[in-house]
Design an enzyme around this catalytic site. Structure first.
Site, PDB file in Angstrom:
ATOM      1  CD1 TRP A 137      -2.745   1.522   0.463  1.00 18.73           C
ATOM      2  CD2 TRP A 137      -2.056   1.873   2.565  1.00 18.73           C
ATOM      3  NE1 TRP A 137      -3.500   2.539   0.992  1.00 18.73           N
ATOM      4  CE2 TRP A 137      -3.111   2.778   2.283  1.00 18.73           C
ATOM      5  CE3 TRP A 137      -1.490   1.914   3.833  1.00 18.73           C
ATOM      6  CZ2 TRP A 137      -3.579   3.710   3.204  1.00 18.73           C
ATOM      7  CZ3 TRP A 137      -1.963   2.833   4.758  1.00 18.73           C
ATOM      8  CH2 TRP A 137      -2.997   3.724   4.441  1.00 18.73           C
ATOM      9  CG  ASP A 218      -1.859  -2.755   7.496  1.00 17.59           C
ATOM     10  OD1 ASP A 218      -1.531  -1.986   6.571  1.00 17.59           O
ATOM     11  OD2 ASP A 218      -2.964  -2.676   8.072  1.00 17.59           O
ATOM     12  CE  LYS A 254     -10.139  -0.407   3.054  1.00 15.34           C
ATOM     13  NZ  LYS A 254      -9.135   0.477   3.667  1.00 15.34           N
TER      14      LYS A 254
END
Lengths: 414, 409
Positions: A137, A218, A254
């Site tokens: 990311w 993460d 999310k």
């Protein structure tokens, strides 16, 4: 009144954010068939933002409660923190039961990562470098560098197989100096969608243990990857069981659709409760000069849902539904690309996990899709599967096919 | 299952409790029924309870009915909020607003605004990497500035002997600072002293800062809360802008809208023109993105709903005036009580100080005694939050303070 100073004359124009900038450009596009597969925000079958019903119910419950708006403690809302850590680590996680995991509420996943790098830059006596997978990311890089630490990379994505370069990954992690900080995506790797298998995770656990590396997980997609929150937390829970003192960044953006509420946690597994207390006292000193204390609303929503057996069950069903719709889109996209006789291998679309797919499109093809087909994605060829639905997937597949074949041009350039 | 042989964290020292938020922690642990928490600056109503403004409740009801989604905001936050926040602070007719040259971003309340501002200055302010803060200032200003790469220096502010403003000292220090220094100014209701410059003093300061080409860094956490009048409280900011200063402003809605835990604020930069504003804007995004990506929606929506609706806006104006008025009446009452109890020393400052806080002049030892013997909690610098006082506890408080000063606790 004219100014007598000219302070900002030399401030350069900064480049647009590679991910969020895509949405900005999309918003400006007037075309009726435009598609945004840029940001990782879930969309329903009609391409609309999706508010989970469990969330709406929680909003009503909160509203009836009429609670106040007082400051949260620096480390956040206590109920939320407890329930969130149980979700990640498992209620029967020994380290959690022993009270030796230091957990704080954070400003979603980014905020958790920033607390992590802030804490590490202040207190970690090992090498001041964080190893990130290649690719990762984009925002991981400035999150590390903003705190004065260096970024290094380990091999991850194999362009040839469009899969995991596991040997390269192991080699690089082994070659890293002892005690290096290794960032691992817990599930649904962003941007590739390629995850290690459980056996591969076990190998990685051994290697990182042998090199006394410090592992930072993460986890932004628990529940979203496979539809099963336990399965998605396998790597995190396994590493903790095996004795790693991990750091964890957890996001509810999310899996609970709470993107803009900015709700997540940062946690660290410590040796014992005494160490946890010491560490927590220092984590507070990282947070206080950043923003004092975290926002209330998202924490209350999550605590309401995770704390109610009924809402919790409802949520599990909803997150599975979201994951299933994405898996269905993967199947459909694969079928269409094959139908359109698109050159190349496309099986990876089906095998990749989570919201994103690394299509393998080149930056030039991405630009062509934007300029000539009104299809928006990040320049690394990453697409958010959630942006696709029955209404637009045909046009999307067609456009991608043309892009790969080099057939996407404006009429004026012919 | 073996753990790491030597923990990576074996040498992490125990950190000291936060000087302000640590007070609340101690208060919570105290079982006494008479306990009073005068530590944190959070408004309490006449019964000592947290207060959610009626206009906030109305706005939230509207939001729940509308069933708004939870999508990401842009990096710089909710556009309608930014517009309305700027108008509130600067005034609708402010030139930078009308000319589209104010760069503004939503922030995580006041602290977040300060952190973004300090980071921006650390990166881009060409003249200096030193920020001058008043003595004393809000404690968190210092680590926040240092973590952003700025050196922190001080200018004289509080005069212990008069319990008022050391204006000559303040002017001298600001004048002595090297040209182009960053000067932090509390826009109103100075924290912790409650001592503010008068309007003519602000005008003098504007001249000096103009002459020395200093950079004014305004922290405005109490607009409306100081005098009860949002225009009056914004005088310094608006005057400086009128006078042509290219300032920055940190705004908080924690106190004046009672939105403490929702973390709503804004930071803005007066730029030379639209083009410069665009450049500054682009760099603010680059600073914010690795901190937390984008700000929380809920509080911003509430503020936007209130400031953007004529009725709710007017409701809010009277609510904030009511809060300010109750605090002013507590100041009067405390002064009267302290004098009645023949408490040694001068106490007029309790009445003349402005805003939520009062700098009592109590010593750290007296503060400790008050906590220990009377279950009264405040920060060790002797700062009290007037909002924590009410008709029920003010007599007990005044008595205990009187005893502490007389050494009788």
């Amino acid at each position: 009144m004219s100014h007598f100073t000219n302070f900002w004359a030399s401030v350069p124009q900064g480049p647009p954010d590679p991910i969020l900038g895509v949405s900005e450009a999309f918003a400006k596009d007037q075309s009726s068939n435009k598609i945004n597969v840029g940001v990782g925000a879930y969309r329903d079958e009609n391409g609309k933002p999706y508010v989970l019903e469990s969330v709406s119910k929680a909003e009503d419950i909160l509203h009836q409660k009429r609670s106040n708006k007082e400051y949260l403690p620096i480390t956040g809302e206590a109920d939320f923190v407890k329930l969130a850590s149980e979700l990640a680590y498992g209620k029967d996680c020994k380290a959690l039961q022993d009270g030796r995991i230091a957990v704080s509420q954070s400003i979603s996943g980014t905020g958790a990562l920033r607390i992590a790098t802030g804490f590490l830059s202040m207190f970690y006596s090992g090498p001041r470098v964080v190893y990130l997978p290649n690719p990762t990311w984009g925002n991981h890089i400035p999150v590390v560098e903003q705190t004065g630490m260096r970024v290094a990379r380990y091999r991850y994505f194999d362009k040839k197989t469009v899969g995991l370069d596991f040997d390269g990954m192991k080699e690089d992690i082994k070659a890293a100096e002892q005690g290096s900080i290794i960032l691992l995506h817990a599930c649904a790797q962003n941007p590739t969608g390629i995850d290690p298998t459980q056996d591969q995770w076990k190998e990685l656990c051994e290697i990182t243990k042998a090199k006394k590396h410090l592992v930072l997980f993460d986890m932004a997609y628990q529940g979203f990857a496979s539809g099963d929150i336990i399965r998605d937390a396998f790597a995190v829970r396994y590493f903790v069981e095996q004795g790693h003192q991990i750091l964890l960044a957890q996001s509810f953006a999310k899996n609970l659709g709470l993107y803009g509420e900015r709700i997540g946690t940062f946690s660290m597994v410590c040796t014992n409760k005494e160490e946890k207390d010491r560490i927590q006292s220092q984590v507070k000193r990282v947070i206080r000069p950043l923003y004092s204390s975290p926002p209330l609303h998202g924490a209350q929503l999550v605590a309401t849902i995770l704390g109610s057996p009924e809402l919790y069950e409802q949520w599990l069903g909803e997150v599975k539904k979201m994951a299933d719709r994405i898996i269905a889109m993967r199947e459909r996209l694969y079928d269409l690309l094959v139908e359109f006789k698109t050159p190349g291998e496309w099986g990876h679309i089906k095998s990749q996990i989570g919201m994103f797919s690394f299509t393998g499109l080149t930056p030039e093809q991405v630009d062509a899709l934007k300029d000539h087909a009104h299809v928006y994605m990040t320049r690394d060829g990453r697409i958010s599967m959630a942006g696709l639905n029955e209404g637009n997937i045909q046009y999307f597949a067609e456009s991608v096919s043309k892009a790969v074949k080099g057939e996407l041009q404006s009429k004026s350039s012919l | 299952m073996a753990r790491r042989a030597v923990s990576a964290w074996a040498n992490v020292p125990q950190g000291p409790p936060d000087p302000i938020l640590g007070v609340t922690e101690k208060f919570k642990a105290d079982p006494s029924p008479n306990k009073i928490n005068l530590g944190v600056g959070a408004y309490r109503d006449g019964k000592g309870n947290p207060f959610v403004l009626p206009s906030v409740k109305k706005a939230e009801k509207q939001l729940v009915r509308a069933g708004a989604n939870h999508e990401y905001l842009p990096i710089t936050g909710l556009a309608s909020f930014n517009k309305l926040a700027a108008e509130l602070a600067y005034g609708k007719d402010s030139a930078p607003l009308k000319e589209g040259r104010l760069a503004i971003t939503q922030s995580i309340s006041g602290t977040g605004a300060l952190r973004i501002a300090a980071a921006f200055l650390g990166r881009f302010y060409p003249e200096s990497k030193t920020i001058y803060v008043p003595t004393p200032t809000w404690g968190n200003h210092i680590p926040l500035a240092k973590d952003s790469g700025l050196e922190v220096k001080h200018y004289k502010y509080f005069d212990k002997s008069t319990v008022g403003l050391d204006f000559e000292g303040m002017k001298a220090d600001i004048e002595a600072a090297p040209e182009g220094s960053i000067i932090m100014l509390h826009a109103c209701a100075h924290n912790p002293t409650g001592v503010d410059p008068t309007e003519s003093q602000w005008k003098e300061l504007s001249e000096i800062i103009k002459q020395k080409k200093h950079f004014p860094f305004f922290d405005m956490a109490y607009q409306g809360f100081a005098s009860g009048d949002i225009v009056k409280d914004a005088f310094a900011v608006r005057y400086f802008v009128e006078q042509g200063h290219q300032l920055l402003l940190c705004q908080s809605f924690a106190k004046n809208l009672g939105l403490y835990g929702e973390r709503v604020g804004a930071v803005s930069f007066v730029c030379a023109d639209k083009e410069e504003k665009a450049r500054v804007d682009s760099q603010l995004k680059i600073i914010i993105r690795p901190m937390y990506s984008n700000p929380p929606i809920h509080g911003a929506r509430i503020v936007s709903a209130i400031l953007g609706d004529e009725k709710l806006y007017n409701d809010w104006l009277s609510e904030v005036k009511k809060m300010a008025d109750r605090i002013i009446s507590m100041r009067e009452k405390l002064y009267t009580n302290l004098v009645k109890l023949n408490t040694p020393g001068e106490w007029g400052h309790i009445k003349s100080q402005i805003g939520m806080f009062s700098f009592t002049g109590l010593t750290p030892e007296q503060v400790d005694k008050l906590a220990e013997k009377a279950s009264i909690y405040m920060t060790r610098d002797g700062r009290i939050s007037m909002a924590a006082l009410n008709k029920k506890n003010i007599d007990y408080f005044a008595k205990a303070v009187s005893q502490a000063v007389k050494g009788e606790l």
